[in-house]
Design a protein around this motif. Sequence first.
Motif, mmCIF file in Angstrom:
data_model
loop_
_atom_site.group_PDB
_atom_site.id
_atom_site.type_symbol
_atom_site.label_atom_id
_atom_site.label_comp_id
_atom_site.label_asym_id
_atom_site.label_seq_id
_atom_site.Cartn_x
_atom_site.Cartn_y
_atom_site.Cartn_z
ATOM 1 N N HIS A 152 41.563 12.432 -9.648
ATOM 2 C CA HIS A 152 41.567 12.321 -11.111
ATOM 3 C C HIS A 152 42.188 10.984 -11.503
ATOM 4 N N HIS A 170 44.759 9.889 -13.273
ATOM 5 C CA HIS A 170 46.174 9.568 -13.539
ATOM 6 C C HIS A 170 46.682 8.436 -12.647
ATOM 7 N N ASP A 179 49.386 7.765 -11.056
ATOM 8 C CA ASP A 179 50.067 7.998 -9.779
ATOM 9 C C ASP A 179 49.080 8.360 -8.660
ATOM 10 N N HIS A 180 47.788 8.465 -9.003
ATOM 11 C CA HIS A 180 46.738 8.718 -8.006
ATOM 12 C C HIS A 180 45.796 7.519 -7.863
ATOM 13 N N HIS A 220 44.218 20.164 -16.044
ATOM 14 C CA HIS A 220 45.245 19.106 -15.974
ATOM 15 C C HIS A 220 44.645 17.815 -16.567
ATOM 16 N N ASP A 230 46.075 17.763 -8.472
ATOM 17 C CA ASP A 230 47.126 18.303 -9.345
ATOM 18 C C ASP A 230 46.658 19.586 -10.030
HETATM 19 ZN ZN ZN Z 1 47.917 14.108 -12.440
#
Ligand code: ZN
Length: 257
Positions: A57, A59, A61-62, A116, A135
């Motif tokens: 996804h 975000h 942090d990914h 999410h 997540d």
């Molecule tokens: Zn996430």
Amino acid sequence: MAPIKIVQFPYLSDNYGILLHDEDSQQTIAIDAGDADAYNHILQSRGWILSQIWVTHHHWDHTDGIKELYQRWKCEVIGPKAHSQAPIAHLSHGLRAGDTLQFGNSLVQILHTPGHTLDMINYYFPEEKILFSGDTLFSLGCGRVFEGDMDMMYHSLCQFLTLPDDISIYCSHEYTRANGRFALTVDAENQDLISRMSEVEKLLDAGQPTIPTNLGIEKKTNPFLRTSDSSIRKKHGLENASASDVFAALRTAKDNF
Ligand code: ZN
Ligand code: FE
């Protein structure tokens, strides 16, 4: 035919990165790429060349390491077709629910589990019995509902209930202790949960990851997969509520925990 090698490693404060390596084809896959240095360190130490990044996804942090890894390795970037709030850098191939990939001799099935984020996808290897749950599903918990709604997230988690118990689940964060502390407040008498939590405390105290977890254990201990459980329902006065409403009540309670 050698089995796929799986290397899990921590990055940032509580993320887990994954590298998958197939000896026969010498292909290496990164699941997500939140931190280029962390991935490069493992690639170098193993002598592996990064072939592809598979994104769960959008975000940060990914995804924050994608540009640097792409420039260095000229790897292909694969991820969700349905973008939500941010595009994924260098994405060359978009995936939807029901799509399949091939990695070495392994078939990989794509699950779409919005909630999410709207774009969340998970990578499921049915023959290896491995799921990369991003997540969406954590050990003893689930992702916060940011872009979707509660009913959407509930139905996404239901997809995991249909999978066999003997699957190893690699999720993207080490949140198990905090999740377990909440789980114990809603499901205090659950002996499976109590013993899983004592194992979790031992692992973390020894500096060990609690991930991967096992789907069969999660079905017995993760409150977000136990919305039909009569004692959880009774405790919240939700005996006659829909499973989706029980999920929403639990997720809201966890948000405020
Ligand atoms: Zn996430
Ligand atoms: Fe994350």
